[in-house]
Structures are given as structure tokens and as C-alpha cells.
Scaffold this motif. Structure first.
Motif, PDB file in Angstrom:
ATOM      1  N   ASP A  32       0.821  -1.212   0.000  1.00  0.00           N
ATOM      2  CA  ASP A  32       0.000   0.000   0.000  1.00  0.00           C
ATOM      3  C   ASP A  32       0.854   1.262   0.000  1.00  0.00           C
ATOM      4  OD1 ASP A  32      -2.281   1.644   0.105  1.00  0.00           O
ATOM      5  OD2 ASP A  32      -2.279   1.654   2.294  1.00  0.00           O
ATOM      6  N   LEU A  33       1.767   1.369  -0.954  1.00  0.00           N
ATOM      7  CA  LEU A  33       2.676   2.512  -0.984  1.00  0.00           C
ATOM      8  C   LEU A  33       2.126   3.688  -1.773  1.00  0.00           C
ATOM      9  CD1 LEU A  33       6.153   0.837  -1.528  1.00  0.00           C
ATOM     10  CD2 LEU A  33       5.186   1.693   0.595  1.00  0.00           C
ATOM     11  N   THR A  34       2.503   4.848  -1.316  1.00  0.00           N
ATOM     12  CA  THR A  34       2.264   6.095  -2.008  1.00  0.00           C
ATOM     13  C   THR A  34       3.562   6.876  -1.870  1.00  0.00           C
ATOM     14  OG1 THR A  34       0.799   8.015  -2.171  1.00  0.00           O
ATOM     15  CG2 THR A  34       1.270   7.196   0.054  1.00  0.00           C
ATOM     16  N   PHE A  35       3.535   8.159  -2.141  1.00  0.00           N
ATOM     17  CA  PHE A  35       4.746   8.935  -1.889  1.00  0.00           C
ATOM     18  C   PHE A  35       4.429  10.107  -0.975  1.00  0.00           C
ATOM     19  CE2 PHE A  35       2.973  10.748  -5.735  1.00  0.00           C
ATOM     20  CZ  PHE A  35       3.146  12.115  -5.585  1.00  0.00           C
ATOM     21  N   ASP A  36       5.437  10.575  -0.260  1.00  0.00           N
ATOM     22  CA  ASP A  36       5.267  11.636   0.721  1.00  0.00           C
ATOM     23  C   ASP A  36       6.334  12.698   0.521  1.00  0.00           C
ATOM     24  OD1 ASP A  36       4.126  12.728   3.248  1.00  0.00           O
ATOM     25  OD2 ASP A  36       6.164  12.362   3.960  1.00  0.00           O
ATOM     26  N   HIS A  37       5.937  13.950   0.666  1.00  0.00           N
ATOM     27  CA  HIS A  37       6.886  15.057   0.645  1.00  0.00           C
ATOM     28  C   HIS A  37       7.436  15.221   2.062  1.00  0.00           C
ATOM     29  CE1 HIS A  37       4.658  15.882  -3.040  1.00  0.00           C
ATOM     30  NE2 HIS A  37       5.723  16.558  -3.426  1.00  0.00           N
ATOM     31  N   VAL A  38       8.741  15.107   2.231  1.00  0.00           N
ATOM     32  CA  VAL A  38       9.364  15.241   3.546  1.00  0.00           C
ATOM     33  C   VAL A  38       9.059  16.631   4.108  1.00  0.00           C
ATOM     34  CG1 VAL A  38      11.532  15.171   4.833  1.00  0.00           C
ATOM     35  CG2 VAL A  38      11.165  13.577   2.935  1.00  0.00           C
ATOM     36  N   VAL A  39       9.338  17.672   3.336  1.00  0.00           N
ATOM     37  CA  VAL A  39       8.870  19.012   3.666  1.00  0.00           C
ATOM     38  C   VAL A  39       7.560  19.149   2.901  1.00  0.00           C
ATOM     39  CG1 VAL A  39       9.300  21.503   3.479  1.00  0.00           C
ATOM     40  CG2 VAL A  39      11.202  19.933   3.924  1.00  0.00           C
ATOM     41  N   PRO A  40       6.423  19.178   3.609  1.00  0.00           N
ATOM     42  CA  PRO A  40       5.121  19.172   2.944  1.00  0.00           C
ATOM     43  C   PRO A  40       4.951  20.313   1.949  1.00  0.00           C
ATOM     44  CG  PRO A  40       4.881  18.870   5.308  1.00  0.00           C
ATOM     45  CD  PRO A  40       6.306  19.249   5.065  1.00  0.00           C
ATOM     46  N   ARG A  41       4.200  20.043   0.901  1.00  0.00           N
ATOM     47  CA  ARG A  41       3.936  21.074  -0.104  1.00  0.00           C
ATOM     48  C   ARG A  41       3.244  22.273   0.534  1.00  0.00           C
ATOM     49  NH1 ARG A  41       1.870  18.608  -5.676  1.00  0.00           N
ATOM     50  NH2 ARG A  41       2.447  20.698  -6.295  1.00  0.00           N
ATOM     51  N   ALA A  42       2.421  22.006   1.548  1.00  0.00           N
ATOM     52  CA  ALA A  42       1.727  23.093   2.248  1.00  0.00           C
ATOM     53  C   ALA A  42       2.707  24.025   2.962  1.00  0.00           C
ATOM     54  CB  ALA A  42       0.740  22.510   3.264  1.00  0.00           C
ATOM     55  N   ARG A  43       3.933  23.547   3.185  1.00  0.00           N
ATOM     56  CA  ARG A  43       4.959  24.359   3.852  1.00  0.00           C
ATOM     57  C   ARG A  43       6.085  24.743   2.893  1.00  0.00           C
ATOM     58  NH1 ARG A  43       5.198  23.253   9.900  1.00  0.00           N
ATOM     59  NH2 ARG A  43       3.168  22.350  10.308  1.00  0.00           N
ATOM     60  N   ASN A  60       1.934   7.912   5.946  1.00  0.00           N
ATOM     61  CA  ASN A  60       1.622   9.132   5.217  1.00  0.00           C
ATOM     62  C   ASN A  60       0.509   9.909   5.924  1.00  0.00           C
ATOM     63  OD1 ASN A  60       1.509  11.106   3.267  1.00  0.00           O
ATOM     64  ND2 ASN A  60       1.275   9.718   1.564  1.00  0.00           N
ATOM     65  N   LEU A  61      -0.514   9.199   6.405  1.00  0.00           N
ATOM     66  CA  LEU A  61      -1.591   9.856   7.148  1.00  0.00           C
ATOM     67  C   LEU A  61      -1.090  10.417   8.479  1.00  0.00           C
ATOM     68  CD1 LEU A  61      -4.633   7.508   6.524  1.00  0.00           C
ATOM     69  CD2 LEU A  61      -4.369   9.881   5.789  1.00  0.00           C
ATOM     70  N   LYS A  62      -0.227   9.677   9.150  1.00  0.00           N
ATOM     71  CA  LYS A  62       0.307  10.129  10.434  1.00  0.00           C
ATOM     72  C   LYS A  62       1.124  11.410  10.268  1.00  0.00           C
ATOM     73  CE  LYS A  62       3.147   8.775  14.362  1.00  0.00           C
ATOM     74  NZ  LYS A  62       3.967   7.747  14.996  1.00  0.00           N
ATOM     75  N   LYS A  63       1.918  11.465   9.197  1.00  0.00           N
ATOM     76  CA  LYS A  63       2.748  12.639   8.981  1.00  0.00           C
ATOM     77  C   LYS A  63       1.929  13.826   8.499  1.00  0.00           C
ATOM     78  CE  LYS A  63       6.797  14.367   6.681  1.00  0.00           C
ATOM     79  NZ  LYS A  63       6.080  15.286   5.796  1.00  0.00           N
ATOM     80  N   GLY A  64       1.035  13.599   7.549  1.00  0.00           N
ATOM     81  CA  GLY A  64       0.202  14.688   7.035  1.00  0.00           C
ATOM     82  C   GLY A  64       1.025  15.867   6.568  1.00  0.00           C
ATOM     83  N   SER A  65       0.647  17.050   6.974  1.00  0.00           N
ATOM     84  CA  SER A  65       1.363  18.276   6.594  1.00  0.00           C
ATOM     85  C   SER A  65       2.328  18.732   7.686  1.00  0.00           C
ATOM     86  CB  SER A  65       0.354  19.399   6.296  1.00  0.00           C
ATOM     87  OG  SER A  65      -0.357  19.092   5.131  1.00  0.00           O
ATOM     88  N   LYS A  66       2.737  17.807   8.530  1.00  0.00           N
ATOM     89  CA  LYS A  66       3.647  18.136   9.627  1.00  0.00           C
ATOM     90  C   LYS A  66       5.095  17.894   9.221  1.00  0.00           C
ATOM     91  CE  LYS A  66       0.466  15.731  12.213  1.00  0.00           C
ATOM     92  NZ  LYS A  66       0.296  14.558  12.987  1.00  0.00           N
ATOM     93  N   SER A  67       6.008  18.470   9.980  1.00  0.00           N
ATOM     94  CA  SER A  67       7.429  18.191   9.787  1.00  0.00           C
ATOM     95  C   SER A  67       7.723  16.817  10.387  1.00  0.00           C
ATOM     96  CB  SER A  67       8.283  19.256  10.485  1.00  0.00           C
ATOM     97  OG  SER A  67       8.152  19.134  11.893  1.00  0.00           O
ATOM     98  N   LEU A  68       8.891  16.295  10.099  1.00  0.00           N
ATOM     99  CA  LEU A  68       9.279  15.003  10.679  1.00  0.00           C
ATOM    100  C   LEU A  68       9.267  15.070  12.202  1.00  0.00           C
ATOM    101  CD1 LEU A  68      12.218  13.892   8.360  1.00  0.00           C
ATOM    102  CD2 LEU A  68       9.938  12.896   8.505  1.00  0.00           C
TER     103      LEU A  68
END
Length: 115
Positions: A32-43, A60-68
Motif C-alpha cells: 500500500d505505498l504512495t509517496f510523501d513530501h518530507v517538507v510538505p507542499r503546504a509548507r 503518510n496519514l500520520k505525517k500529514g502536513s507536519k514536519s518530521l
């Protein structure tokens, strides 16, 4: 005729998953892979090799638009741009015409990701 291979590798789902060994870069899960922006696009994060990693849906859901740091997640390996030869060698691990099950739902599995 000899066709000189490209030296710069396009940022595609296929290449991204290949670089990350078809596993989540946060927890190591394989499905169930997708991709995630380490620094979110929203930031202000952009879609580059150094800012995008393969991630499972749960991480990916846990991280959301947050930083690591805010999410409490950490990367198994720092994201980096792979070389064309490196990806070719990684691709040799798969049988000819192999398509990993996580890519089957995407018609655009080898289209360049938008920045």
C-alpha cells in the motif's frame, strides 16, 4: 545504432519506488505505498528527489502536513537523487515486465511527477 542513455533520472512513481526498494521509508512496510513530501507542499516543499520518499498509507496519514519532528517519524535513509546506472541495477532485481502490485492501480505509474 548506439543511443546514449539519459544521465538525469526523472522523478516518477516507478523510479521513486525502485530507489526506495519498494518499502516505506518511515516504517519499512512493503504494501500500500504512495509517496510523501518530507517538507510538505503546504509548507513550501517541492517535488524533487531530495524531498520525496515512498511511504505506506498509515505513515503518510500520520505525517500529514507536519514536519518530521512534529509527526514523531524519522527516515530510514535520507532521500537523494539516484544515478541512472543505479536504477538500472536495482531494476534488474525484478523479472522482465514485472509490475509491483502497488503500481497496478495507477495508469500514470511511470509519468513524471509534477513539481
Amino acid at each position: 545504432d548506439y543511443i546514449k542513455p539519459h544521465k538525469k533520472v526523472a522523478v516518477t512513481r516507478f523510479n521513486l519506488f525502485l530507489r526506495d526498494a519498494v518499502s516505506c521509508q518511515y516504517c519499512g512496510a512493503k504494501g500500500d505505498l504512495t509517496f510523501d513530501h518530507v517538507v510538505p507542499r503546504a509548507r513550501g516543499g517541492v517535488t524533487t528527489w531530495e524531498n520525496v520518499v515512498a511511504a505506506c498509507g498509515k505513515c503518510n496519514l500520520k505525517k500529514g502536513s507536519k514536519s518530521l519532528k512534529q509527526s514523531g517519524l524519522s527516515l530510514r535513509r535520507a532521500p537523494r537523487q539516484p544515478g541512472a546506472e543505479e536504477l538500472r541495477n536495482l531494476g534488474r532485481k525484478f523479472p522482465p515486465n514485472h509490475l509491483h502490485e502497488t503500481w497496478l492501480d495507477f495508469l500514470y505509474w511511470d509519468a513524471e511527477l509534477e513539481a
